[in-house]
Structures are given as C-alpha cells and as structure tokens.
Write an enzyme that holds these catalytic residues in place. Structure first.
Site, PDB file in Angstrom:
ATOM      1  N   SER A  81     -24.195  -7.682  21.116  1.00 11.07           N
ATOM      2  CA  SER A  81     -23.508  -6.438  21.452  1.00 11.07           C
ATOM      3  C   SER A  81     -23.320  -5.599  20.196  1.00 11.07           C
ATOM      4  O   SER A  81     -23.568  -4.388  20.185  1.00 11.07           O
ATOM      5  CB  SER A  81     -22.131  -6.727  22.047  1.00 11.07           C
ATOM      6  OG  SER A  81     -22.199  -7.728  23.025  1.00 11.07           O
ATOM      7  N   THR A  82     -22.883  -6.272  19.125  1.00  8.88           N
ATOM      8  CA  THR A  82     -22.624  -5.598  17.861  1.00  8.88           C
ATOM      9  C   THR A  82     -23.887  -4.980  17.281  1.00  8.88           C
ATOM     10  O   THR A  82     -23.826  -3.998  16.546  1.00  8.88           O
ATOM     11  CB  THR A  82     -22.001  -6.609  16.868  1.00  8.88           C
ATOM     12  OG1 THR A  82     -20.855  -7.201  17.491  1.00  8.88           O
ATOM     13  CG2 THR A  82     -21.603  -5.958  15.570  1.00  8.88           C
ATOM     14  N   TYR A  85     -24.614 -16.812  26.240  1.00  7.42           N
ATOM     15  CA  TYR A  85     -23.699 -15.765  25.763  1.00  7.42           C
ATOM     16  C   TYR A  85     -22.846 -15.314  26.943  1.00  7.42           C
ATOM     17  O   TYR A  85     -23.310 -14.590  27.812  1.00  7.42           O
ATOM     18  CB  TYR A  85     -24.507 -14.620  25.171  1.00  7.42           C
ATOM     19  CG  TYR A  85     -23.703 -13.439  24.635  1.00  7.42           C
ATOM     20  CD1 TYR A  85     -22.320 -13.478  24.529  1.00  7.42           C
ATOM     21  CD2 TYR A  85     -24.349 -12.291  24.209  1.00  7.42           C
ATOM     22  CE1 TYR A  85     -21.608 -12.403  24.033  1.00  7.42           C
ATOM     23  CE2 TYR A  85     -23.633 -11.203  23.715  1.00  7.42           C
ATOM     24  CZ  TYR A  85     -22.273 -11.270  23.622  1.00  7.42           C
ATOM     25  OH  TYR A  85     -21.574 -10.193  23.126  1.00  7.42           O
ATOM     26  N   LYS A 102     -21.575 -19.142  23.467  1.00  6.67           N
ATOM     27  CA  LYS A 102     -20.747 -18.191  22.728  1.00  6.67           C
ATOM     28  C   LYS A 102     -19.739 -17.680  23.730  1.00  6.67           C
ATOM     29  O   LYS A 102     -20.093 -17.013  24.708  1.00  6.67           O
ATOM     30  CB  LYS A 102     -21.614 -17.066  22.192  1.00  6.67           C
ATOM     31  CG  LYS A 102     -20.855 -15.873  21.682  1.00  6.67           C
ATOM     32  CD  LYS A 102     -21.777 -15.039  20.822  1.00  6.67           C
ATOM     33  CE  LYS A 102     -21.625 -13.551  21.030  1.00  6.67           C
ATOM     34  NZ  LYS A 102     -20.257 -13.071  20.923  1.00  6.67           N
ATOM     35  N   THR A 138     -16.924 -15.485  24.623  1.00  9.40           N
ATOM     36  CA  THR A 138     -16.145 -14.279  24.330  1.00  9.40           C
ATOM     37  C   THR A 138     -15.242 -14.010  25.532  1.00  9.40           C
ATOM     38  O   THR A 138     -15.550 -13.205  26.406  1.00  9.40           O
ATOM     39  CB  THR A 138     -17.054 -13.083  24.021  1.00  9.40           C
ATOM     40  OG1 THR A 138     -17.966 -13.440  22.976  1.00  9.40           O
ATOM     41  CG2 THR A 138     -16.233 -11.879  23.553  1.00  9.40           C
ATOM     42  N   ASP A 180     -12.656 -12.375  17.704  1.00 11.89           N
ATOM     43  CA  ASP A 180     -12.178 -12.607  16.337  1.00 11.89           C
ATOM     44  C   ASP A 180     -10.647 -12.624  16.262  1.00 11.89           C
ATOM     45  O   ASP A 180     -10.067 -13.355  15.456  1.00 11.89           O
ATOM     46  CB  ASP A 180     -12.718 -11.518  15.402  1.00 11.89           C
ATOM     47  CG  ASP A 180     -14.200 -11.255  15.622  1.00 11.89           C
ATOM     48  OD1 ASP A 180     -14.832 -11.999  16.401  1.00 11.89           O
ATOM     49  OD2 ASP A 180     -14.716 -10.296  15.034  1.00 11.89           O
TER      50      ASP A 180
HETATM   51  O1  NGF Z   1     -18.111  -6.658  20.086  1.00  8.34           O
HETATM   52  C1  NGF Z   1     -17.874  -7.421  20.977  1.00  8.34           C
HETATM   53  C2  NGF Z   1     -17.933  -6.943  22.383  1.00  8.34           C
HETATM   54  N1  NGF Z   1     -17.518  -8.701  20.779  1.00  8.34           N
HETATM   55  C3  NGF Z   1     -17.496  -9.273  19.466  1.00  8.34           C
HETATM   56  C4  NGF Z   1     -18.175 -10.611  19.418  1.00  8.34           C
HETATM   57  O2  NGF Z   1     -17.951 -11.358  20.570  1.00  8.34           O
HETATM   58  C5  NGF Z   1     -19.625 -10.491  19.022  1.00  8.34           C
HETATM   59  C6  NGF Z   1     -16.136  -9.514  18.894  1.00  8.34           C
HETATM   60  O3  NGF Z   1     -16.369  -9.862  17.552  1.00  8.34           O
HETATM   61  C7  NGF Z   1     -20.483 -10.014  20.135  1.00  8.34           C
HETATM   62  O4  NGF Z   1     -20.086  -9.907  21.254  1.00  8.34           O
HETATM   63  C8  NGF Z   1     -21.883  -9.658  19.856  1.00  8.34           C
HETATM   64  O5  NGF Z   1     -22.142  -8.911  18.929  1.00  8.34           O
HETATM   65  O6  NGF Z   1     -22.759 -10.074  20.618  1.00  8.34           O
HETATM   66  C9  NGF Z   1     -15.234  -8.275  18.978  1.00  8.34           C
HETATM   67  O7  NGF Z   1     -15.916  -7.149  18.503  1.00  8.34           O
HETATM   68  C10 NGF Z   1     -13.984  -8.464  18.140  1.00  8.34           C
HETATM   69  O8  NGF Z   1     -13.360  -9.665  18.498  1.00  8.34           O
HETATM   70  C11 NGF Z   1     -13.034  -7.274  18.309  1.00  8.34           C
HETATM   71  O9  NGF Z   1     -12.521  -7.245  19.619  1.00  8.34           O
HETATM   72  O10 NGF Z   1     -16.865  -6.102  22.618  1.00  8.34           O
END
Ligand code: NGF
Length: 292
Positions: A47-48, A136, A164, A166, A190
């Site tokens: 997602s990031t 995921y 993973k 989330t 996080d």
């Molecule tokens: O950015 C998101 C989605 N989730 C991320 C993380 O789960 C990584 C999390 O770090 C991810 O999903 C990906 O890149 O595939 C959050 O950004 C963080 O905890 C702040 O809420 O929204």
C-alpha cells in the site's frame, strides 16, 4: 521461516510531479532504510508503495530497482497481489526470478470474493513459482475478514508461510499465534506494535519505519526482552509522531520528512494529492521535533 523475522519498511516509492517513477529517489529511499533506519528487510509493492495505482511494467521496474539497490543486504518481500490474477502470477514469477526472498499478496478486493475464490487465488499464485507466500490481510481497506479457520486452511499449504496482519483484532492475533506457532506473523499497524509484540509476533512491516525505523526496532526488542514499560515510553513518542503524520496526510508527510532529511522521496501518484506548502511546513516541524 525464522530468518525472515524482524523489522521491515513498507517501501515508499518516489514519483516526480507527473507521477513517473523517480529512480534516483527510489534508490535513495532504499539506502536510507538500510543505512539510517537499519531495517531487516523491505516490503516492496505494498500500500505504501502506492502499488494499486501502478501499471504492471511500473510494478516490475520498482521490484528491479529495489533489488538492484539492496542486493542481498536486507531481506526482500515482493507484494504481487492484484484483482487481476494473471498479473499477480506474472509479477510472482518476475519477483522470484529477481531473487526476492518471499512473495506477499493482498487478499483479492473490490468484488466480494468468497473464501473458495480467495483460496484459489493464493494457490494459483504460489503454485506457479518456487517461492514462499505471506498473506497480506488488511480488512479496513479490502473489506476481507478471514476467520481463524480460514487462515488455517490457507496455512495448510506449506508454501504459505505467514501473514502480514494489518488489523486491530488482538483476540484473533492471539488465537493465530497459539494455533500457528511456526508461521510468521508480522504486525501491520505501527501505532499498535507494542501490543502485537507482546502477543509474540515475529516482526513488523510498516510505512512509518521509512523514517522511524530505529524507534520501531527499540519497541520490538524491548518487548521481546519483557521490558514493556520501557517499550511503552518509545511507543508513546512514536504514536505522537504517527498522530501528527496521520493528521497531516500519511504518505505525503513521510515523504516530506524524508525530503527534509535530504532523501529525494518526491511526490505521490495521482489520485493521491500533492502536499500543500502548509503540509510541508508541518512535516519539517515533525522532522525537527522527532529526528533532530
Ligand atoms: O499504510 C497502510 C495502509 N498500512 C501500513 C502498513 O500496514 C504497511 C501501516 O504502516 C502497508 O500496509 C503496506 O505498505 O502494504 C500504517 O501506514 C501505519 O500503521 C499508520 O497507520 O493504511
């Protein structure tokens, strides 16, 4: 399995103003994660990484650049999931040929796929390659909530080595930890890393580690040593930062903090908005407050 534990940045991708991949900036983000954040690995194409807004060729290019820059310095996970299953298989083969240590795929989204369809999706991807799969699961974005038994059914395939996670469902997380002691579980939020670490996750994958990787490791390692109150102090500071980031625009703000640190993290891909001057001022304040 065990060699894939630890702290993984969900890799940001640098784009130019027109939304094209900025290769130089992407390489700098990879280096910054390895040298400054000292992560154990990178989760590429998540997602990031703004992955679901990109073409197949762009996704491949990002896998190539990240591998070329990181070489074997850190572990690499390629997120290949797509509602276009043929694309997911193509990307799985591509990333496997590049030498990615594991694959990951988001649960298929948008349509309300039933569990048999979800299972077929994972089996099709992972059985097309000689590699391993990390599910995921991100229900708040996909709408897909799998049960403990459904995870168990997917985990019967030995090539599906982990998840993973989330989500904020700590009851499900605890049940998973107990029932699947040999599967890898990564925390995905996080801001909830400490409770996840207390429940015995094997690692964490996060967007904010692109800037806050050092604190993330401290939280994780202190929790593993049973030093929960020390870990909580660092989680408090971390969550002050995350609250500020979320209040200002998630990826735009992390990119602007990196820019202020000299990393060419660039713009987001449309339809994500461009950071306004006010957002950039706030990001600079965050950099000063949390990283200097
Ligand atoms: O950015 C998101 C989605 N989730 C991320 C993380 O789960 C990584 C999390 O770090 C991810 O999903 C990906 O890149 O595939 C959050 O950004 C963080 O905890 C702040 O809420 O929204």
């Amino acid at each position: 399995g065990t060699r894939m534990k630890g702290i993984y940045s969900a890799l940001l991708v640098s784009f130019d103003k027109d939304g094209n991949i900025n290769e130089k900036g992407l390489r700098q983000i990879v280096r910054h994660n390895i040298e400054v954040n000292k992560v154990d690995g990178l989760y590429v194409g998540g997602s990031t990484g703004e992955n679901f807004m990109l073409s197949t060729d762009e996704k491949k290019r990002i896998f190539e650049i990240a591998k070329d820059e990181a070489k074997d310095e850190v572990k690499l996970i390629a997120q290949v999931g797509s509602v276009n299953l043929k694309e997911a298989v193509e990307l799985a083969k591509f990333a496997t040929d590049l030498g990615y240590d594991a694959l990951s795929a988001v649960t298929p989204f948008y349509y309300k796929f039933d569990f048999a369809e979800i299972k077929h999706y994972y089996e099709t991807i992972i059985n097309s390659v000689n590699n391993k799969m990390i599910i995921y699961s991100i229900p708040f974005l996909t709408g897909v909530n799998m049960s403990l038994d459904q995870f168990g059914e997917l985990f019967e395939n030995e090539k599906i080595i982990g998840v993973k996670f989330t989500a904020a469902d700590f009851y499900l997380l605890e049940r998973m930890r107990k029932r699947f002691p040999d599967k890898l579980i990564y925390a995905g939020f996080d801001e909830m890393m400490l409770p996840a670490a207390v429940l015995g996750v094997d690692g964490a994958i996060g967007s904010t580690f692109n800037v806050n990787g050092v604190r993330a490791r401290q939280i994780f390692e202190l929790a593993q040593e049973g030093k929960v109150s020390e870990a909580l102090e660092i989680q408090h500071v971390t969550n002050d930062l995350i609250t500020d980031i979320l209040g200002n625009g998630l990826y735009q703000t992390i990119k602007a903090i990196l820019e202020d640190q000299g990393v060419e993290a660039g713009y987001c891909r449309k339809p994500m908005k461009e950071a306004t001057p006010e957002m950039i001022v706030k990001a600079k304040e965050m950099n000063k407050k949390y990283f200097q």
